[in-house]
Enzyme design. Sequence first.
Site: not given
Length: 239
Positions: A53, A125
Amino acid sequence: MTAYQPGTDEPEEVAPKKGSFLRETAIIVVSALVLSWLIKTFLVQAFYIPSGSMEDTLKESDRILVSKMVPDVFDIHRGDIVVFKDPGGWLSAMPVEDTKGQAFVRDVLTFIGVLPQDAGSHLVKRVIGLPGDTVACCTTDGKVTVNGEAIDETLYLKPGVEPSVVEFEQVVPEGSLWVMGDNRIDSGDSRYNMGGPGGGFVPIDNVVGTAFVKMWPLDRAEWLKNPSEVFRKVPEPQD
């Protein structure tokens, strides 16, 4: 080992102090483990990346070091890569392949900091919006905006990936963050959790720290610098 005793013709055998050696070895090992635990608890913790990701910045199986001085001592900034605990419902249950004995040993070694923490039980993230920021997508040319200012994310986005195929406009609440993965097409980030608990925002209290170095594999080792130029023109949020 022998030692000469005055008044004797023969040196006297001196037995090695096995008990003392074992005691000193145990003290060294325990001290090293305690030091490792203290560093992991208060300063730096190692994590490994279980998914793609955050490609190409971080690839699957990369090892990173995370500064735990953030956010307690130092502030979080837009562009920082943060590791945080699941705010609720972001992660699906992961199958456990280890035996109970293997899991116990792994958990103990991870707890004291000898093994890296599996980021699969957390998330990794990039911070796009801080408390009070208005984050939105997309402009006519497909860019994300922060407080009305379009940002050029080509510095860290995976090549060929659009900033977002999901449209959104959100005001980040006090004490929270808006986060997105660098591989936007394969990242279950704030955009995909807007309908879940917390509305897709990450409580700052859930942040473990900021990633500052990629240490493994060695051919990809590098400092993870904040891309501050991407957000340089972003104005402060309006009260």
